[in-house]
Design a protein around this motif. Structure first.
Motif, PDB file in Angstrom:
ATOM      1  N   GLY A 151       0.779  -1.233   0.000  1.00 42.20           N
ATOM      2  CA  GLY A 151       0.000   0.000   0.000  1.00 42.20           C
ATOM      3  C   GLY A 151       0.805   1.275   0.000  1.00 42.20           C
ATOM      4  O   GLY A 151       0.259   2.348   0.294  1.00 42.20           O
ATOM      5  N   PHE A 152       2.089   1.192  -0.329  1.00 40.88           N
ATOM      6  CA  PHE A 152       2.919   2.397  -0.378  1.00 40.88           C
ATOM      7  C   PHE A 152       2.888   3.025  -1.770  1.00 40.88           C
ATOM      8  O   PHE A 152       2.896   2.313  -2.786  1.00 40.88           O
ATOM      9  CB  PHE A 152       4.382   2.080  -0.038  1.00 40.88           C
ATOM     10  CG  PHE A 152       4.643   1.886   1.423  1.00 40.88           C
ATOM     11  CD1 PHE A 152       4.869   2.972   2.257  1.00 40.88           C
ATOM     12  CD2 PHE A 152       4.665   0.607   1.968  1.00 40.88           C
ATOM     13  CE1 PHE A 152       5.114   2.794   3.603  1.00 40.88           C
ATOM     14  CE2 PHE A 152       4.921   0.421   3.316  1.00 40.88           C
ATOM     15  CZ  PHE A 152       5.140   1.520   4.145  1.00 40.88           C
ATOM     16  N   GLY A 153       2.864   4.354  -1.825  1.00 43.26           N
ATOM     17  CA  GLY A 153       3.238   5.053  -3.035  1.00 43.26           C
ATOM     18  C   GLY A 153       4.761   5.032  -3.110  1.00 43.26           C
ATOM     19  O   GLY A 153       5.432   4.909  -2.088  1.00 43.26           O
ATOM     20  N   ILE A 154       5.301   5.138  -4.304  1.00 39.88           N
ATOM     21  CA  ILE A 154       6.753   5.036  -4.485  1.00 39.88           C
ATOM     22  C   ILE A 154       7.268   6.317  -5.134  1.00 39.88           C
ATOM     23  O   ILE A 154       6.739   6.766  -6.152  1.00 39.88           O
ATOM     24  CB  ILE A 154       7.125   3.812  -5.342  1.00 39.88           C
ATOM     25  CG1 ILE A 154       6.482   2.549  -4.756  1.00 39.88           C
ATOM     26  CG2 ILE A 154       8.636   3.653  -5.431  1.00 39.88           C
ATOM     27  CD1 ILE A 154       6.599   1.330  -5.663  1.00 39.88           C
ATOM     28  N   HIS A 155       8.293   6.879  -4.534  1.00 42.86           N
ATOM     29  CA  HIS A 155       8.879   8.157  -4.952  1.00 42.86           C
ATOM     30  C   HIS A 155      10.317   7.871  -5.381  1.00 42.86           C
ATOM     31  O   HIS A 155      11.153   7.545  -4.542  1.00 42.86           O
ATOM     32  CB  HIS A 155       8.842   9.120  -3.756  1.00 42.86           C
ATOM     33  CG  HIS A 155       9.127  10.546  -4.081  1.00 42.86           C
ATOM     34  ND1 HIS A 155       8.371  11.575  -3.583  1.00 42.86           N
ATOM     35  CD2 HIS A 155      10.096  11.136  -4.819  1.00 42.86           C
ATOM     36  CE1 HIS A 155       8.863  12.735  -3.996  1.00 42.86           C
ATOM     37  NE2 HIS A 155       9.910  12.483  -4.752  1.00 42.86           N
ATOM     38  N   VAL A 156      10.592   7.950  -6.674  1.00 45.64           N
ATOM     39  CA  VAL A 156      11.888   7.531  -7.212  1.00 45.64           C
ATOM     40  C   VAL A 156      12.692   8.720  -7.715  1.00 45.64           C
ATOM     41  O   VAL A 156      12.200   9.536  -8.501  1.00 45.64           O
ATOM     42  CB  VAL A 156      11.716   6.516  -8.366  1.00 45.64           C
ATOM     43  CG1 VAL A 156      13.069   6.161  -8.982  1.00 45.64           C
ATOM     44  CG2 VAL A 156      11.024   5.252  -7.860  1.00 45.64           C
ATOM     45  N   HIS A 157      13.935   8.800  -7.238  1.00 49.33           N
ATOM     46  CA  HIS A 157      14.915   9.749  -7.790  1.00 49.33           C
ATOM     47  C   HIS A 157      15.493   9.126  -9.054  1.00 49.33           C
ATOM     48  O   HIS A 157      16.100   8.057  -9.010  1.00 49.33           O
ATOM     49  CB  HIS A 157      16.022   9.998  -6.763  1.00 49.33           C
ATOM     50  CG  HIS A 157      17.271  10.616  -7.321  1.00 49.33           C
ATOM     51  ND1 HIS A 157      17.715  11.862  -6.945  1.00 49.33           N
ATOM     52  CD2 HIS A 157      18.212  10.145  -8.203  1.00 49.33           C
ATOM     53  CE1 HIS A 157      18.841  12.142  -7.582  1.00 49.33           C
ATOM     54  NE2 HIS A 157      19.158  11.110  -8.350  1.00 49.33           N
ATOM     55  N   ALA A 158      15.294   9.781 -10.205  1.00 56.55           N
ATOM     56  CA  ALA A 158      15.865   9.309 -11.461  1.00 56.55           C
ATOM     57  C   ALA A 158      16.177  10.519 -12.333  1.00 56.55           C
ATOM     58  O   ALA A 158      15.274  11.277 -12.697  1.00 56.55           O
ATOM     59  CB  ALA A 158      14.913   8.358 -12.181  1.00 56.55           C
ATOM     60  N   ILE A 159      17.450  10.675 -12.652  1.00 58.46           N
ATOM     61  CA  ILE A 159      17.901  11.828 -13.430  1.00 58.46           C
ATOM     62  C   ILE A 159      18.248  11.431 -14.857  1.00 58.46           C
ATOM     63  O   ILE A 159      17.880  12.103 -15.816  1.00 58.46           O
ATOM     64  CB  ILE A 159      19.091  12.503 -12.726  1.00 58.46           C
ATOM     65  CG1 ILE A 159      18.577  13.320 -11.542  1.00 58.46           C
ATOM     66  CG2 ILE A 159      19.891  13.373 -13.687  1.00 58.46           C
ATOM     67  CD1 ILE A 159      19.635  14.046 -10.762  1.00 58.46           C
ATOM     68  N   GLY A 160      18.958  10.324 -15.028  1.00 54.46           N
ATOM     69  CA  GLY A 160      19.337   9.869 -16.354  1.00 54.46           C
ATOM     70  C   GLY A 160      18.206   9.154 -17.062  1.00 54.46           C
ATOM     71  O   GLY A 160      17.325   8.554 -16.434  1.00 54.46           O
ATOM     72  N   ASP A 161      18.226   9.190 -18.404  1.00 53.04           N
ATOM     73  CA  ASP A 161      17.137   8.570 -19.163  1.00 53.04           C
ATOM     74  C   ASP A 161      17.061   7.060 -18.963  1.00 53.04           C
ATOM     75  O   ASP A 161      15.969   6.480 -18.945  1.00 53.04           O
ATOM     76  CB  ASP A 161      17.244   8.924 -20.646  1.00 53.04           C
ATOM     77  CG  ASP A 161      18.638   8.736 -21.235  1.00 53.04           C
ATOM     78  OD1 ASP A 161      19.518   8.173 -20.563  1.00 53.04           O
ATOM     79  OD2 ASP A 161      18.843   9.177 -22.388  1.00 53.04           O
TER      80      ASP A 161
END
Length: 563
Positions: free
Chosen positions: A354-364
């Motif tokens: 039940g978690f939302g997921i917050h992802v750090h992604a800079i490169g394609d």
């Protein structure tokens, strides 16, 4: 006579009903009120009762809710909006901005040395010095040298974070206390920069290697974090910010405890949802740790319902994960900070929990991997109402943009950075090549594909986190205050004023799971309101940052006023 009777009856019924209307506590009228509802409605008046929106509409309609004690405020044509929500900010780190050595905006080694000297003069008994804000653009790829710091302070450790937070610049004393030498292996995902001639550590530690010096300096105290958040909230209210998506805090640490205490003390004057940090290779067993923390963080204003994953690093550290190699390092594409299968399994487990997921992604390539992981998680969980976010989005493959909409992933952007500044000229063009550098930070394409776009600051990477700067930059793609000769960054990706305002209001509320209680001005929602002295819809885009915040209201209570 029969018709006269009916008309009379209807009249008395209507006037009786009007008299029975609940009296508003407060009415704003004679304004330009952009509600950010699904229709983008604009009204001239709004009534507030018990901290919530009672009704919106014309002055004539709303003033019918005036009672004997109702406060009436004429907006005199001013703009009234929903409160701004920052969808990616490290507000828990505000103590670093307000209480540690602040290097933001300094342009030379000498300025940094002078600031270090002044800080020690004011803290003569310090056992260590921590700070933040130096720019990678000032130094070579191997980073700043410890010798610059040693010239000023050599007897106690000095640890200075870069402005993006992904590198540490330390003096020789810190290297010695941490036992870092030219033989020290870099941890997975980290870089110990070495001098190309001597082979010795330069004093710059990137990504996970920064953790090598974490044990030589005591962690920040509960009181320091608490006081930092008090100061942050004061600053945020002045900018019209009434909600924050806290980008990363540690489960089981004092960080969520500080937020809980603020709320218990009645001093939390904004809505906060937090993302709990989790190592991408940690496995599903760690999800239980996050679940236990989430159960403790269920306040009316503070909750922790998201998980934070770092998929890659940053371009300036050559650690962002790219589909094509770096221009200055032909054998290097950066790297994914975990195995892709591990990332997929972790995302599936988090969604099932039940978690939302917050992802750090800079490169394609990192963004492609994150989307692949979300697609896998959806297939496993079957959940189509996830509230996942990918943030930063510096380089994005065009073919990946529609996938955000397909997978219901929010694009959490930082429009402050959508400019041709020192980073563009000194790092992005040399590291990426001009063709890629000129196609950084898409924005309009996300909107055009129906993606939920939520704007943010990444505070304290961006200081100050003024949403008006982001709104203007998202439209102009130029640094505010720059002259006409300054060329915009990828002008075809410019957004509209309405899109930018929605990215800071209803879109941001949706990204944090608040769309039923905040983010727009509609009956029953929280009275989180801001008033500006200029109408952002009618002034030139390059004048948006000249607008002044007149008032900020949170849950019907004024938390900032310049009147």
């Amino acid at each position: 006579m029969r018709y006269l009777f009916l008309y009379t009856l209807v009249f008395f019924l209507l006037t009786g009903l009007a008299g029975a209307q609940p009296a508003a506590d407060l009415i704003f009228h004679k304004g330009y009120i952009y509600t950010a509802d699904s229709a983008g409605s604009v009204h001239s008046a709004v009534a507030v009762k018990d901290g919530k929106i009672l009704i919106t509409g014309s002055d004539e309609v709303v003033l019918q809710y005036k009672g004997e004690s109702t406060q009436i405020i004429s907006l005199e044509g001013k703009l009234l909006l929903p409160g701004f929500i920052d969808s990616h900010a490290h507000s828990i780190s505000a103590f670093k901005h307000f209480f540690e050595l602040n290097l933001y905006g300094l342009k030379s080694v000498k300025e940094i040395q002078d600031a270090l000297k002044e800080y020690y003069y004011r803290h003569p008994g310090a056992a260590y010095i921590k700070g933040r804000g130096w720019s990678n653009t000032m130094f070579p790829k191997t980073g700043p040298a410890h010798t610059y710091l040693d010239e000023i302070i050599s007897h106690i450790p000095v640890v200075l974070a870069s402005e993006d937070g992904h590198s540490r610049w330390v003096n020789k004393k810190a290297l010695e206390l941490a036992g870092i030498t030219n033989l020290t292996p870099a941890p997975a995902g980290g870089i110990i920069e070495l001098d190309p001639e001597s082979g010795e550590p330069t004093g710059t530690l990137r990504e996970s290697a920064a953790g090598l010096v974490s044990g030589i300096i005591p962690p920040p105290s509960f009181e320091l974090m608490y006081d930092g958040l008090i100061k942050f909230q004061k600053m945020a209210a002045e900018f019209g910010i009434t909600g924050v998506h806290e980008a990363s805090i540690d489960a089981g640490s004092i960080e969520p405890e500080v937020y809980r205490k603020l709320e218990a003390d009645g001093k939390l004057n904004m809505r906060v949802t937090a993302a709990l940090y989790i190592e991408p290779d940690s496995g599903r067993q760690w999800i239980e740790h996050l679940t236990a923390e989430r159960s403790r963080d269920r306040g009316e204003l503070f909750s922790a319902r998201y998980a934070k994953i770092f998929a890659d690093g940053v371009v300036e550290g050559s650690t962002a994960f790219l589909h094509e190699a770096y221009n200055h390092l032909p054998a290097n594409r950066g790297e994914l900070l975990c195995n892709l299968d591990s990332l997929k399994n972790l995302c599936a487990g988090l969604e099932e929990a039940g978690f939302g997921i917050h992802v750090h992604a800079i490169g394609d390539a990192a963004i492609t991997a994150a989307l692949d992981a979300f697609a896998y998680a959806r297939k496993i969980s079957g959940n189509t109402d996830t509230r996942n976010l990918i943030t930063h989005l510096q380089l994005v493959r065009a073919s990946d943009i529609p996938r955000f909409k397909e997978l219901n992933v929010t694009a959490a952007v930082q429009p402050f950075w959508f400019i041709k500044d020192e980073y563009y000229h000194d790092i992005q063009v040399p590291y990426l090549g001009k063709e890629r550098a000129d196609r950084e930070y898409p924005l309009k394409s996300f909107f055009d594909n129906g993606v939920n776009v939520a704007s943010s600051s990444d505070y304290p990477v961006t200081i100050p986190p003024n949403p008006l700067v982001a709104i203007q930059t998202g439209i102009t793609r130029k640094e505010p205050g720059s002259d006409a000769s300054m060329t915009p960054l990828w002008p075809e990706e410019s957004a509209t004023i309405e899109q930018m305002i929605r990215s800071y209001t209803i879109n941001a509320a949706y990204a944090s799971g608040w769309e039923k209680i905040a983010g727009s001005i509609e009956p029953g929602k929280s009275a989180d309101l801001i008033i500006l002295d200029k109408n952002l819809f009618t002034i030139p885009a390059d004048e948006i940052t000249y607008a002044k915040m007149v008032m900020t209201m949170f849950r019907g209570k004024i938390i900032y006023s310049n009147q």
